[in-house]
Structure formats: C-alpha cells, structure tokens
Design a protein around this motif. Structure first.
Motif, PDB file in Angstrom:
ATOM      1  N   ARG A 128      10.595  49.378  33.589  1.00  0.00           N
ATOM      2  CA  ARG A 128      11.367  49.059  32.225  1.00  0.00           C
ATOM      3  C   ARG A 128      10.807  47.702  31.958  1.00  0.00           C
ATOM      4  O   ARG A 128      10.940  47.228  30.928  1.00  0.00           O
ATOM      5  N   CYS A 137      22.928  46.813  30.327  1.00  0.00           N
ATOM      6  CA  CYS A 137      21.675  46.368  30.110  1.00  0.00           C
ATOM      7  C   CYS A 137      21.504  45.517  28.581  1.00  0.00           C
ATOM      8  O   CYS A 137      21.864  46.328  27.657  1.00  0.00           O
ATOM      9  N   LEU A 187      18.481  44.363  27.650  1.00  0.00           N
ATOM     10  CA  LEU A 187      17.027  44.176  27.357  1.00  0.00           C
ATOM     11  C   LEU A 187      16.759  44.316  25.760  1.00  0.00           C
ATOM     12  O   LEU A 187      15.748  43.547  25.366  1.00  0.00           O
ATOM     13  N   CYS A 188      17.372  45.200  25.055  1.00  0.00           N
ATOM     14  CA  CYS A 188      17.017  45.300  23.809  1.00  0.00           C
ATOM     15  C   CYS A 188      17.758  44.598  22.901  1.00  0.00           C
ATOM     16  O   CYS A 188      17.582  44.590  21.512  1.00  0.00           O
ATOM     17  N   HIS A 245      23.613  45.046  20.850  1.00  0.00           N
ATOM     18  CA  HIS A 245      23.751  46.185  21.493  1.00  0.00           C
ATOM     19  C   HIS A 245      23.511  45.549  23.023  1.00  0.00           C
ATOM     20  O   HIS A 245      23.124  44.935  23.502  1.00  0.00           O
ATOM     21  N   CYS A 279      23.534  48.332  26.566  1.00  0.00           N
ATOM     22  CA  CYS A 279      23.609  49.737  27.281  1.00  0.00           C
ATOM     23  C   CYS A 279      24.759  49.925  28.349  1.00  0.00           C
ATOM     24  O   CYS A 279      24.460  48.662  29.090  1.00  0.00           O
ATOM     25  N   ILE A 331      25.448  51.595  31.249  1.00  0.00           N
ATOM     26  CA  ILE A 331      24.964  52.550  32.353  1.00  0.00           C
ATOM     27  C   ILE A 331      25.855  53.184  33.416  1.00  0.00           C
ATOM     28  O   ILE A 331      26.352  52.385  34.254  1.00  0.00           O
ATOM     29  N   SER A 391      21.151  55.578  30.349  1.00  0.00           N
ATOM     30  CA  SER A 391      20.895  54.344  29.369  1.00  0.00           C
ATOM     31  C   SER A 391      20.320  55.088  28.197  1.00  0.00           C
ATOM     32  O   SER A 391      19.728  56.277  28.140  1.00  0.00           O
ATOM     33  N   ASN A 392      20.584  54.656  26.960  1.00  0.00           N
ATOM     34  CA  ASN A 392      20.012  55.158  25.775  1.00  0.00           C
ATOM     35  C   ASN A 392      18.292  55.540  25.759  1.00  0.00           C
ATOM     36  O   ASN A 392      17.801  56.341  25.247  1.00  0.00           O
ATOM     37  N   CYS A 393      17.668  54.427  26.380  1.00  0.00           N
ATOM     38  CA  CYS A 393      15.954  54.675  26.551  1.00  0.00           C
ATOM     39  C   CYS A 393      15.751  55.802  27.440  1.00  0.00           C
ATOM     40  O   CYS A 393      14.597  56.286  27.553  1.00  0.00           O
ATOM     41  N   ILE A 401      16.538  53.983  32.581  1.00  0.00           N
ATOM     42  CA  ILE A 401      17.412  53.542  33.533  1.00  0.00           C
ATOM     43  C   ILE A 401      18.754  54.142  33.995  1.00  0.00           C
ATOM     44  O   ILE A 401      19.615  54.427  33.233  1.00  0.00           O
ATOM     45  N   CYS A 429      20.517  50.855  20.159  1.00  0.00           N
ATOM     46  CA  CYS A 429      19.615  49.757  19.979  1.00  0.00           C
ATOM     47  C   CYS A 429      18.499  50.121  18.949  1.00  0.00           C
ATOM     48  O   CYS A 429      18.668  50.246  17.830  1.00  0.00           O
ATOM     49  N   CYS A 433      15.552  51.978  20.934  1.00  0.00           N
ATOM     50  CA  CYS A 433      14.642  52.664  21.441  1.00  0.00           C
ATOM     51  C   CYS A 433      15.028  53.763  22.260  1.00  0.00           C
ATOM     52  O   CYS A 433      14.803  54.198  23.243  1.00  0.00           O
TER      53      CYS A 433
HETATM   54  S1  SF4 Z   1      17.640  51.154  25.448  1.00  0.00           S
HETATM   55 FE1  SF4 Z   1      17.326  50.879  28.027  1.00  0.00          FE
HETATM   56  S2  SF4 Z   1      16.072  48.938  27.975  1.00  0.00           S
HETATM   57 FE2  SF4 Z   1      17.445  49.076  26.045  1.00  0.00          FE
HETATM   58  S3  SF4 Z   1      19.231  48.076  26.521  1.00  0.00           S
HETATM   59 FE3  SF4 Z   1      19.361  50.037  26.931  1.00  0.00          FE
HETATM   60  S4  SF4 Z   1      19.061  50.176  29.087  1.00  0.00           S
HETATM   61 FE4  SF4 Z   1      18.218  48.448  28.372  1.00  0.00          FE
END
Ligand code: SF4
Length: 467
Positions: A91, A192, A194-195, A202, A204, A206, A212-214, A217, A281, A283
């Motif tokens: 990731r 998270c 990261l986005c 946003h 996430c 988890i 996670s949305n992507c 993770i 987010c 992704c």
């Molecule tokens: S979509 Fe994935 S990378 Fe983005 S914030 Fe959520 S967990 Fe993190």
C-alpha cells in the motif's frame, strides 16, 4: 530531494492530478484489463538491494499520449519482516509514487491507474529506473525494518498477463487470512489517512469486519502497519464504548474521525449506508448505491464498463460519493466487505441487495445466502429500474415485501399530496453537504434537513405527453 532524480520528490506533490491533455503516458487504468502491483517478502539472500529491473518497453520508448499495461513487483527482506507485512508494504507504493513531481498513482492492487505528466517527462523523468530508485530510497527510509528491497516493472503485455493470475491469487490468500475475526472480539480498530491528500475529510476505519475502502488493508494489515510505523498514515483507534451494535457506532471511532477530519465529520456508522455512512475517498473498489424505485441497493465496481441499472456508470456514481463526504444512501467500499456478515447489516444486508455486475456476483457468490443468489439481478437480467422491479417481483426478492401499495397514479399526471395534518411539515430530504447556487453565490448547507408542506411527484413521461 534526490540529486540524481530529474524531478523533485516530496509530500507536496501528493494529491496532484494529471489531466489527459497534460499526460505523457498512462499506465494501467480503466482501459487496461490486466495490471497489478504486488509486494512479496523474501529471504535476505534472494534480494539484491536497490536493483531495479524493467521487463518490456521503458517510458522513453512509449508513445506520447499512449496507454500501457503495467505490473509492479516490490520484493523486500529484513530480519524482522514476514509475509504478514506484504499488504502494508504494497500500500505504500501508492503514497511514495505520489511524492514524485508530475506522477499520479490512483487505486491499488489490480485496479492501479497512473499518469506521468509531459512536464516531468520533459524534465528528464523518462525511465522506470528513476521511479524504482525513489521507491527503494523511500521504503528504506520510511520503513527501516526493510533491510533490502528490489523493484521490477513489467510493461511487456505478455508478461503482465502471465503474472496477473498469481497476483490475484496472492490478494485472495491475504484476504482469506483476515476473515473470521469479529469486531466485538478486538479492543482496537485502525484508521488510515493515506487518501487525505485527495480527500481531506476522509478517514478509513478498518475493523475485522469492515475492510478498508480500497480493499488493500485488512485489520491485520492495519495492526502491522501501526506497530512498525506508529507515526505513519495508519494508526490505532481505541474501540471505546459500543453505542449502537446494529448500526456499528463506537465512541472511539467518533472521537477519531472528529479529530482527524478537524471536526468535519463527527460520527460514522459502520454497517449502514444511511444517516452517518462511512466516508468515501476516491480509490474505493466499489460503490453501493440506493435505488429508491425498489427500496434496495446496487453495488458497482470500478472495472464495470457499462451503465448500472439506474442508467449511471461507475464514474458518475463514484463522483457523487467521493471526496470525503457522507452521502445518504451511497458509499465507497471494498469487495471484501461484501464477504463480511456486517455488510450493510443495519439496512438488511444481502436481503436488501438487488443488483450487481455479473463479475462481482461471481466473485462473492459463496458469501451470498444460497436462497438469494438467483434473486439478485445483474446487467444481463435488468438494464432499467422498471425491468429490475419486474425481475424482483418475479423472483420474490425480499425487498418486494417492503413495497407498500403502489402510489395512486392518475391517468395523465401522477400527483401525490401528502399532508399529515393541516399545516404540518414533512421532512423530504437530508444531506451531509448540500450546495445551492443562486445569484452569483454558492450557499453550502451542512447536515441539512429539508422540510416541505406539500410534496408533488410528477411522472416525467406524463409531463412530456402533456407538453
Ligand atoms: S482507501 Fe485505503 S489507502 Fe485510502 S485511506 Fe482507506 S485504507 Fe487508506
């Protein structure tokens, strides 16, 4: 930042968007079926630290404006790392590539989508070798637990196709390991951010039962990431008090989202698409969308090329839900979440799902209750909400029982006047953020609830025939 790299590298470039007209090349993305990024942990003697390999044409050999397949393999080794960290390492590719000036990385795993700008290409960023060198240095400096790392870029279409099934298998094995644990069995969740470079409000959340949305993770990845890099983008969230078991509301989550979104979002309910759904987010792997005509949900994934049953493609639905907002009835999510018993649990779970792309239905079929599988429509069985309604009625889908008597429809104009009592106001709409543009001003209503004395619903067909 790095003297031997022709462009700048730094966090300020995260979130940079590269439009089609400004791109030198595109790698992966919606028009390329097979693409991937994968991390593997190997033994120390299998890795040559800093080695960058390019199999297939390099950037300088690619046509301006061209779109190409890409596979990225990051192989890492270290005395303290094991395969449980592969998801975490993988990731980070997203974050580190976005640090490169003029390079955009979106999505994850088999959905990657990258663009290099003409400007950065003209500055000399004309080889994957530079990108590999940046990744190598950032992996070593940001995650010192990694002692050796080598990176391979595959652009030869035949090689990408050959390796693609292995990558898909690796993701499935990783996801399967994370199944089984329940949210109530842990005292920590993970967040998270990261986005946030693309969607500043946003975060996430988890949990074991909400990936996670992507889709990249899991709760185990979150735990591993927070333990090796506690100041990084993934951090622990104390679960706190259980406020609402059905909707999935926890005091620890509310506190964390409030803090990390600077008060923009105050509450997140994990297992519902309504009122306080999880933010999205950009992704996410898929979007779940409410279909008011049948009082059910559809889900569409990023790689679905057609239009969904409500006439909208993934991109339009994604735009309406992305950006770190809470949109009633819509939210971005992972495919893995559909394998969780908490999937839309407060809204009826699978009993409320009425439409899926065939490809998604096949992927999650083993997790759909057996008596429902044939009752959920796909693009092959319903291409409009009218056709969907007929399909659901014919199959006796559980949502049919929710339908009340048909609204009275007059011959020419369908008009419903509903006034509960003389002078009473009805709530007709809610929205987390509702923009109104008038007289040269944009007025944004936050957490809006709109009331009306009278609601008139007109059939557009009838209006046309009247005109
Ligand atoms: S979509 Fe994935 S990378 Fe983005 S914030 Fe959520 S967990 Fe993190």
């Amino acid at each position: 930042m790095f003297k031997d790299i022709p462009v700048d590298v730094g966090v300020i470039y995260e979130g940079e968007r590269i439009r089609r007209n400004d791109m030198q090349i595109e790698l992966g993305g919606p028009s390329i079926k097979e693409k991937f990024e994968l991390a593997r942990v190997k033994s120390m003697d299998e890795i040559e630290d800093g080695k960058v390999t390019i199999i297939g044409p390099d950037i300088k050999d690619m046509k301006e404006g061209g779109v190409y397949p890409l596979g990225i393999l990051v192989e890492a080794a270290g005395a303290k790392i094991d395969q449980g960290l592969e998801g975490v390492i993988e990731r980070r590719i997203h974050g580190y590539m976005n640090f490169i000036e003029g390079f955009m990385h979106l999505n994850q795993r088999y959905d990657i989508w990258m663009r290099l700008s003409k400007k950065s290409f003209q500055k000399g960023l004309n080889s994957f070798d530079y990108i590999g060198r940046v990744l190598h240095r950032l992996f070593k400096s940001e995650l010192p637990i990694i002692e050796k790392v080598q990176i391979t870029f595959f652009t030869d279409p035949a090689k990408v196709s050959e390796l693609f099934p292995d990558a898909m298998q690796a993701y499935e094995t990783r996801d399967a390991k994370a199944r089984g644990l329940k949210d109530e069995e842990v005292d920590k969740f993970y967040g998270c951010v990261l986005c946030q470079s693309f969607a500043p409000t946003h975060l996430c959340v988890i949990t074991p039962q909400r990936y996670s949305n992507c889709g990249a993770i899991s709760w185990f990845d979150g735990r591993a990431s927070a333990s090796i890099d506690p100041k990084g983008p993934v951090f622990a969230i104390e679960r706190g008090e259980l406020i609402n078991a059905e909707k999935g509301e926890f005091s620890g989550i509310n506190e964390a989202v409030k803090k990390r979104t600077l008060g923009e979002v105050n509450k997140v309910w994990l297992y519902t698409a309504f009122d306080h759904p999880h933010t999205s987010c950009g992704c996410f792997e898929a979007v779940s969308f409410y279909i008011p005509e049948v009082d059910g949900f559809g889900v569409v994934n990023r790689s679905f090329k057609g239009v969904t049953v409500n006439g909208l493609p993934f991109s339009t639905l994604a735009d309406s839900t992305a950006g770190g907002r809470q949109v009633d009835g819509f939210h971005g999510m992972s495919i893995e979440y559909m394998r969780s018993s908490k999937f839309l649990a407060a809204d009826g779970g699978w009993n409320r799902v009425v439409w899926l792309p065939k490809e998604v239905k096949t992927r999650v079929k083993d997790f759909i209750p057996a008596d429902l599988v044939d009752k959920i429509a796909t693009e092959e069985t319903a291409q409009s909400t009218d056709a969907l309604k007929a399909f659901l009625r014919e199959k006796s889908h559980p949502v049919v029982a929710r339908w009340t008597e048909e609204a009275p429809v007059a011959e020419e104009v369908a008009q419903l006047e509903a006034v509960a009592e003389e002078g009473a106001m009805m709530q007709v709409a809610t929205a987390a953020t509702l923009p109104i543009v008038a007289g040269g001003f944009k007025i944004i209503l936050k957490d809006a609830k709109i009331y009306a004395k009278k609601v008139i619903i007109r059939s557009m067909k009838s209006e046309k025939s009247q005109g």
